[in-house]
Write a protein that holds these residues in place. Structure first.
Motif, short mmCIF file in Angstrom:
data_model
loop_
_atom_site.label_atom_id
_atom_site.label_comp_id
_atom_site.label_asym_id
_atom_site.label_seq_id
_atom_site.Cartn_x
_atom_site.Cartn_y
_atom_site.Cartn_z
N ASP A 118 0.83 -1.20 0.00
CA ASP A 118 0.00 0.00 0.00
C ASP A 118 0.87 1.26 0.00
O ASP A 118 0.68 2.17 -0.82
CB ASP A 118 -0.91 -0.03 1.23
CG ASP A 118 -1.99 1.04 1.19
OD1 ASP A 118 -2.57 1.25 0.10
OD2 ASP A 118 -2.25 1.67 2.22
N LYS A 150 -7.64 0.76 -6.34
CA LYS A 150 -7.51 1.74 -7.42
C LYS A 150 -6.04 1.98 -7.76
O LYS A 150 -5.68 2.07 -8.93
CB LYS A 150 -8.16 3.06 -7.01
CG LYS A 150 -9.66 3.06 -7.25
CD LYS A 150 -10.21 4.47 -7.24
CE LYS A 150 -11.73 4.45 -7.33
NZ LYS A 150 -12.36 5.26 -6.28
N GLU A 192 -8.54 7.20 7.50
CA GLU A 192 -9.27 6.38 6.53
C GLU A 192 -9.79 5.13 7.23
O GLU A 192 -9.06 4.52 8.01
CB GLU A 192 -8.32 5.93 5.41
CG GLU A 192 -7.92 7.05 4.50
CD GLU A 192 -6.88 6.58 3.48
OE1 GLU A 192 -6.11 5.67 3.79
OE2 GLU A 192 -6.86 7.14 2.38
N ASN A 193 -11.03 4.75 6.95
CA ASN A 193 -11.49 3.50 7.53
C ASN A 193 -11.10 2.34 6.63
O ASN A 193 -10.54 2.53 5.54
CB ASN A 193 -12.98 3.52 7.85
CG ASN A 193 -13.84 3.50 6.60
OD1 ASN A 193 -13.44 2.97 5.57
ND2 ASN A 193 -15.02 4.08 6.69
N TYR A 194 -11.40 1.16 7.10
CA TYR A 194 -10.93 -0.05 6.44
C TYR A 194 -11.39 -0.14 4.98
O TYR A 194 -10.61 -0.44 4.08
CB TYR A 194 -11.41 -1.26 7.23
CG TYR A 194 -10.49 -2.42 7.08
CD1 TYR A 194 -9.18 -2.35 7.55
CD2 TYR A 194 -10.92 -3.58 6.45
CE1 TYR A 194 -8.32 -3.40 7.41
CE2 TYR A 194 -10.05 -4.64 6.30
CZ TYR A 194 -8.75 -4.55 6.78
OH TYR A 194 -7.92 -5.60 6.62
N ASP A 195 -12.67 0.16 4.74
CA ASP A 195 -13.21 0.06 3.39
C ASP A 195 -12.57 1.07 2.46
O ASP A 195 -12.31 0.78 1.30
CB ASP A 195 -14.73 0.29 3.40
CG ASP A 195 -15.44 -0.91 3.99
OD1 ASP A 195 -14.78 -1.96 4.13
OD2 ASP A 195 -16.64 -0.80 4.29
N GLU A 196 -12.31 2.27 3.00
CA GLU A 196 -11.68 3.30 2.17
C GLU A 196 -10.27 2.87 1.78
O GLU A 196 -9.87 3.01 0.62
CB GLU A 196 -11.63 4.64 2.92
CG GLU A 196 -12.98 5.33 2.95
CD GLU A 196 -13.03 6.46 3.97
OE1 GLU A 196 -13.98 7.25 3.89
OE2 GLU A 196 -12.15 6.55 4.85
N VAL A 197 -9.53 2.32 2.77
CA VAL A 197 -8.17 1.86 2.48
C VAL A 197 -8.22 0.80 1.39
O VAL A 197 -7.48 0.84 0.41
CB VAL A 197 -7.49 1.28 3.75
CG1 VAL A 197 -6.17 0.63 3.41
CG2 VAL A 197 -7.29 2.38 4.79
N SER A 198 -9.16 -0.14 1.55
CA SER A 198 -9.27 -1.24 0.60
C SER A 198 -9.57 -0.74 -0.80
O SER A 198 -8.95 -1.15 -1.78
CB SER A 198 -10.39 -2.18 1.08
OG SER A 198 -10.76 -3.05 0.06
N GLU A 199 -10.53 0.17 -0.91
CA GLU A 199 -10.95 0.69 -2.19
C GLU A 199 -9.82 1.47 -2.87
O GLU A 199 -9.54 1.32 -4.05
CB GLU A 199 -12.18 1.59 -1.97
CG GLU A 199 -13.00 1.89 -3.20
CD GLU A 199 -13.29 0.65 -4.05
OE1 GLU A 199 -13.61 -0.42 -3.47
OE2 GLU A 199 -13.17 0.75 -5.28
N LYS A 200 -9.13 2.30 -2.05
CA LYS A 200 -8.06 3.13 -2.61
C LYS A 200 -6.87 2.28 -3.02
O LYS A 200 -6.21 2.56 -4.01
CB LYS A 200 -7.64 4.20 -1.61
CG LYS A 200 -8.69 5.30 -1.52
CD LYS A 200 -8.29 6.36 -0.53
CE LYS A 200 -9.37 7.43 -0.48
NZ LYS A 200 -9.11 8.36 0.63
N SER A 230 -15.98 -7.27 4.19
CA SER A 230 -15.70 -5.83 4.16
C SER A 230 -16.57 -5.05 5.15
O SER A 230 -16.30 -3.90 5.46
CB SER A 230 -15.91 -5.30 2.75
OG SER A 230 -17.19 -5.67 2.29
#
Ligand code: MN
Length: 411
Positions: A145, A166, A155-163, A371
């Motif tokens: 990452d 990308k 950043e929460n977990y989902d945001e980290v995952s999504e970013k 998630s």
């Protein structure tokens, strides 16, 4: 008369050597050595020009002198084969700095090492020429990452995952642009990767890159310019979503009991002037059989006897599971005594049905996605499954949270 011989480039794809790996505390040095010897022969027999090793060269970031010698001796021995170009990329088990320390030295042997991604995508793209043939290789390592994006606080977990996902996709797009720039003509382009792709089948031995499928990439996310994508990380040989040209070679020997009976192979690829023409699996011989034997003491003894009579390069390793109530009093050392005169080695004796380790997806209530859980909830689920009572063992949860905190601070 001039005879034009249509030249082709021959490539071999392997990954997840995990040099230094131990199976139930037993060193796998012997089968690793035999595999590398076999690989040298296969490369010579198939007249391979290019070797790709897609991550997890070593089992950990500080390999032993013995594992290092195995690796370097292999790279030197490759000089005696037709293979003149080697690409080694870092996996999630490899320490990038350790892998890259001899980068310049290995370049002198035509071995290109990419331990981790840098700000300059050109550092991962290579163009090679053999006679009339050309090939472009995007040697993409495991992408951490922090190597591919700047994390923001809060950043929460989902945001980290999504970013992260990308950033992963955009890294491959940058690679595609670089590959286009690297050559004017329409030459074959190969990408490497060490990642978890959607739909992949995991075994027990891959250390999950991120809990709960963070950053899963799908076949369609890879740019179309790549004629073949050589992946590492999953230990079973497989394609990604049925695409023949996007593949995990799998580890060349088993790395966990869940891989028993899994045929192991390396991938042989041929290209012509513009694209991939052949993809074929070369089966890796099983130098050491690893078996799980189940039944009564008598049945297990008979099975050990049969295995002992087979011819194998290395002593077979077995796990014995006694599933008859009456055998509860039989000890591991009793079983070892039975095995003593035989050509087998018992690594483990257990009782009752073998326990299968479930993936987190299987532990979730219907309709819930990983998630939707935070890391602590995932940890609690796993503790439930493993039979750890967190009320009786609050230290476990504390230790987990401490590690989590440390990770967050590092980010
Ligand atoms: Mn691996």
């Amino acid at each position: 008369m001039m005879i034009q011989i249509k030249s082709v480039m021959k490539i071999l794809h392997t990954s997840d050597l995990h040099l230094g790996h131990r199976l139930l505390e037993q060193s796998q040095y012997e089968e690793q050595h035999l595999f590398l010897q076999w690989l040298l022969t296969a490369i010579t027999e198939e007249n391979v020009h290019v070797l790709l090793i897609a991550g997890d060269i070593f089992d950990n970031g500080a390999p032993s002198a013995q594992s290092l010698k195995l690796y370097y001796d292999f790279l030197v021995d490759l000089r005696q084969t037709p293979c003149q170009h080697v690409f080694v990329t870092g996996g999630n088990h490899d320490a990038p700095g350790m892998l890259e320390a001899p980068k310049e030295l290995l370049q002198a042997l035509s071995v290109q090492v990419v331990g981790k991604a840098t700000d300059n995508p050109e550092n991962e793209v290579f163009r090679i020429e053999e006679d009339d043939e050309q090939l472009v290789v995007a040697a993409v390592p495991f992408l951490r990452d922090q190597d591919i994006r700047r994390a923001l606080g809060g950043e929460n977990y989902d945001e980290v995952s999504e970013k992260y996902k990308k950033a992963l996709i955009s890294h491959y797009r940058e690679m595609a642009d670089c590959c286009r720039k690297a050559t004017a003509s329409n030459v074959p382009v190969i990408a490497m990767g060490h990642l978890f792709a959607v739909g992949g089948k995991a075994s027990d031995s891959e250390q999950s890159i991120y809990v709960g499928g963070l950053g899963d990439i799908a076949a369609g996310d890879f740019p179309k310019i790549f004629d073949y994508i050589a992946l590492g990380h999953l230990h079973g040989p497989q394609t990604v979503q049925g695409y023949e040209t996007i593949r995990y070679s799998g580890s060349p020997y088993i790395l966990s009991f869940s891989e028993i009976n899994q045929p192991k192979s390396v991938v042989f690829i041929e290209t012509d002037q513009t694209s991939v023409t052949t993809i074929r699996l070369l089966p890796v011989p099983c130098f050491r059989p690893v078996r799980s034997i189940q039944g009564t003491v008598g049945e297990c003894q008979a099975a050990m006897q049969r295995l002992s009579e087979e011819k194998h390069a290395l002593t077979p390793w077995i796990e014995v599971i006694l599933n008859d109530e009456q055998d509860k009093l039989v000890s591991a050392s009793d079983i070892n005594k039975l095995a003593e005169p035989l050509h087998v080695e018992v690594l483990k004796v257990s009782y009752g049905q073998p326990k299968t380790i479930q993936g987190i997806e299987q532990l979730l209530d219907e309709g819930i996605q990983v998630s939707e859980l935070n890391p602590e909830q995932v940890f609690r689920k796993k503790c439930d499954e493993e039979g750890y009572n967190l009320v009786e063992r609050p230290d476990l949860l504390e230790a987990f949270n401490e590690i989590l905190q440390q990770l967050n601070e590092e980010k």
